[in-house]
Design a protein around this motif. Structure first.
Motif, PDB file in Angstrom:
ATOM      1  N   GLY A   1      37.343  31.429  28.914  1.00  0.00           N
ATOM      2  CA  GLY A   1      37.629  31.832  30.283  1.00  0.00           C
ATOM      3  C   GLY A   1      37.570  33.322  30.533  1.00  0.00           C
ATOM      4  N   THR A   2      37.262  34.119  29.500  1.00  0.00           N
ATOM      5  CA  THR A   2      37.217  35.569  29.675  1.00  0.00           C
ATOM      6  C   THR A   2      35.777  36.054  29.838  1.00  0.00           C
ATOM      7  N   VAL A   3      35.637  37.242  30.383  1.00  0.00           N
ATOM      8  CA  VAL A   3      34.321  37.840  30.600  1.00  0.00           C
ATOM      9  C   VAL A   3      33.743  38.319  29.269  1.00  0.00           C
ATOM     10  N   VAL A   4      32.527  37.882  28.951  1.00  0.00           N
ATOM     11  CA  VAL A   4      31.866  38.320  27.719  1.00  0.00           C
ATOM     12  C   VAL A   4      30.684  39.247  28.009  1.00  0.00           C
ATOM     13  N   GLU A   5      30.146  39.182  29.226  1.00  0.00           N
ATOM     14  CA  GLU A   5      29.054  40.077  29.620  1.00  0.00           C
ATOM     15  C   GLU A   5      29.234  40.452  31.088  1.00  0.00           C
ATOM     16  N   GLN A   6      28.787  41.647  31.445  1.00  0.00           N
ATOM     17  CA  GLN A   6      28.844  42.067  32.845  1.00  0.00           C
ATOM     18  C   GLN A   6      27.632  42.922  33.175  1.00  0.00           C
ATOM     19  N   PHE A   7      27.193  42.814  34.431  1.00  0.00           N
ATOM     20  CA  PHE A   7      26.078  43.636  34.915  1.00  0.00           C
ATOM     21  C   PHE A   7      26.394  44.083  36.341  1.00  0.00           C
ATOM     22  N   PRO A   8      26.298  45.386  36.629  1.00  0.00           N
ATOM     23  CA  PRO A   8      25.966  46.506  35.752  1.00  0.00           C
ATOM     24  C   PRO A   8      27.018  46.720  34.653  1.00  0.00           C
ATOM     25  N   ALA A   9      26.594  47.440  33.609  1.00  0.00           N
ATOM     26  CA  ALA A   9      27.448  47.694  32.455  1.00  0.00           C
ATOM     27  C   ALA A   9      28.600  48.626  32.829  1.00  0.00           C
TER      28      ALA A   9
ATOM     29  N   LYS B   1      27.172  51.981  44.237  1.00  0.00           N
ATOM     30  CA  LYS B   1      27.775  52.156  45.563  1.00  0.00           C
ATOM     31  C   LYS B   1      28.943  51.187  45.735  1.00  0.00           C
ATOM     32  N   ASN B   2      29.821  51.487  46.704  1.00  0.00           N
ATOM     33  CA  ASN B   2      30.927  50.563  46.953  1.00  0.00           C
ATOM     34  C   ASN B   2      30.398  49.251  47.534  1.00  0.00           C
ATOM     35  N   ASN B   3      31.180  48.214  47.333  1.00  0.00           N
ATOM     36  CA  ASN B   3      30.857  46.841  47.729  1.00  0.00           C
ATOM     37  C   ASN B   3      29.766  46.215  46.865  1.00  0.00           C
ATOM     38  N   ARG B   4      29.357  46.898  45.792  1.00  0.00           N
ATOM     39  CA  ARG B   4      28.373  46.317  44.880  1.00  0.00           C
ATOM     40  C   ARG B   4      28.997  45.114  44.167  1.00  0.00           C
ATOM     41  N   ALA B   5      28.227  44.056  44.000  1.00  0.00           N
ATOM     42  CA  ALA B   5      28.708  42.866  43.294  1.00  0.00           C
ATOM     43  C   ALA B   5      28.461  43.028  41.796  1.00  0.00           C
ATOM     44  N   ILE B   6      29.508  42.876  41.002  1.00  0.00           N
ATOM     45  CA  ILE B   6      29.398  42.933  39.546  1.00  0.00           C
ATOM     46  C   ILE B   6      29.244  41.507  39.037  1.00  0.00           C
ATOM     47  N   GLN B   7      28.124  41.221  38.373  1.00  0.00           N
ATOM     48  CA  GLN B   7      27.832  39.877  37.889  1.00  0.00           C
ATOM     49  C   GLN B   7      28.499  39.651  36.530  1.00  0.00           C
ATOM     50  N   LEU B   8      29.256  38.571  36.439  1.00  0.00           N
ATOM     51  CA  LEU B   8      30.021  38.283  35.228  1.00  0.00           C
ATOM     52  C   LEU B   8      29.517  37.017  34.535  1.00  0.00           C
ATOM     53  N   THR B   9      29.472  37.076  33.208  1.00  0.00           N
ATOM     54  CA  THR B   9      29.240  35.879  32.387  1.00  0.00           C
ATOM     55  C   THR B   9      30.529  35.619  31.628  1.00  0.00           C
ATOM     56  N   ILE B  10      31.066  34.408  31.775  1.00  0.00           N
ATOM     57  CA  ILE B  10      32.356  34.111  31.151  1.00  0.00           C
ATOM     58  C   ILE B  10      32.176  33.162  29.968  1.00  0.00           C
ATOM     59  N   ASN B  11      33.174  33.158  29.112  1.00  0.00           N
ATOM     60  CA  ASN B  11      33.168  32.288  27.945  1.00  0.00           C
ATOM     61  C   ASN B  11      33.667  30.898  28.348  1.00  0.00           C
ATOM     62  N   ALA B  12      32.858  29.903  28.115  1.00  0.00           N
ATOM     63  CA  ALA B  12      33.206  28.539  28.525  1.00  0.00           C
ATOM     64  C   ALA B  12      34.439  28.044  27.772  1.00  0.00           C
TER      65      ALA B  12
END
Length: 274
Positions: free
Chosen positions: A82-90, A96-107
């Motif tokens: 259930g925790t974040v293992v990868e994120q983009f951007p790093a 810029k503000n309001n940018r969406a940070i993409q997360l990959t979580i551990n199943a």
């Protein structure tokens, strides 16, 4: 008659000058408002979210005026479910503000995979295939063979792994490579200073080396700390022209101490100076 013509010309020139000034002023105001609207020149440093759950990560993102979006999940038995293992951007990227940070979580639960027959294949090809299956590579071992770095076998928990064996995604598999019948093959020692443990694993793997003992200092207290900590020392050191035997171990020292990390940055700058 010529007087009226000159008067008209003067009026025309005055109007052109006034129009040019008005256009300049309007353009300046529009550009300023556009800069203000788009926050031109204003950037936000992306926070470190790895090791947190999306719920735990949300306040950190909100504080930075960022959004978070879960885009994928993988299974890694070295990370908490259930925790974040990868994120983009790093982390520390400027956005810029309001940018969406993409997360990959551990199943929360691993999937099952059928282990393929990858014997007698190229090393890099095998790595890519195993990663696509969601498996991790642990240690590299060497065995006698006429072909250097040809994949001879795989091991799982010390036992030779047979094709078609069912494994869980996220399991770690060791790989046995051919030594080219040259037992003392030497490779350059990679510089792992300033890297995370995950980055170091990838670098050593492609250098045909292993990570040995991992020694955290007192700033690394949790698994999340361990994932984000920085390597500040390694043995053997990556000095010029220094080599070690393929399949050898590199001892790593981890920290989250800001002073130690700053010292690494200073050392890097000094090395780049002529």
């Amino acid at each position: 008659m010529s007087f009226f013509k000159k008067g008209h010309i003067i009026v025309l020139l005055v109007n052109l000058v006034v129009a040019a000034i008005l256009l300049f002023v309007i353009g300046y105001i529009v550009l300023k408002q556009l800069d203000k609207y788009t926050n031109h020149g204003y950037y936000i440093a992306v926070p470190e979210l790895r090791g947190l759950t999306p719920t735990e990560a949300a306040p950190f993102a909100k504080e930075k005026k960022l959004q978070i979006v879960v885009v994928d999940s993988i299974y890694d038995n070295n990370a908490k479910p259930g925790t974040v293992v990868e994120q983009f951007p790093a982390p520390n990227s400027r956005v810029k503000n309001n940018r969406a940070i993409q997360l990959t979580i551990n199943a929360n639960a691993p999937e099952k995979v059928i282990f393929p027959n990858l014997r007698n294949t190229a090393f890099r090809q095998s790595l890519q295939r195993l990663r696509n299956l969601g498996l991790n590579i642990g240690r590299i071992e060497y065995a006698p063979s006429n072909y250097r770095n040809l994949v001879l076998d795989f091991k799982y928990k010390g036992t030779v792994l047979q094709p078609d064996t069912i494994l869980q995604k996220g399991e770690t598999v060791d790989i046995v490579l051919g030594n080219g019948n040259t037992p003392n093959n030497q490779v350059a020692i990679p510089n792992l200073l300033g890297k995370t443990l995950a980055e170091a694993r990838n670098i050593t793997l492609y250098a045909f080396l292993n990570i040995g003992e991992i020694i955290p200092d007192n700033t690394v207290r949790t698994e999340a700390d361990r994932m984000t900590a920085i390597i500040y020392q390694q043995e053997p050191e990556a000095e010029e022209n220094m080599t070690m035997q393929m399949g050898g171990d590199i001892k790593l020292y981890l920290t989250k101490d800001a002073q130690k990390i700053t010292a690494l940055d200073s050392l890097s700058i000094e090395e780049q100076l002529p």
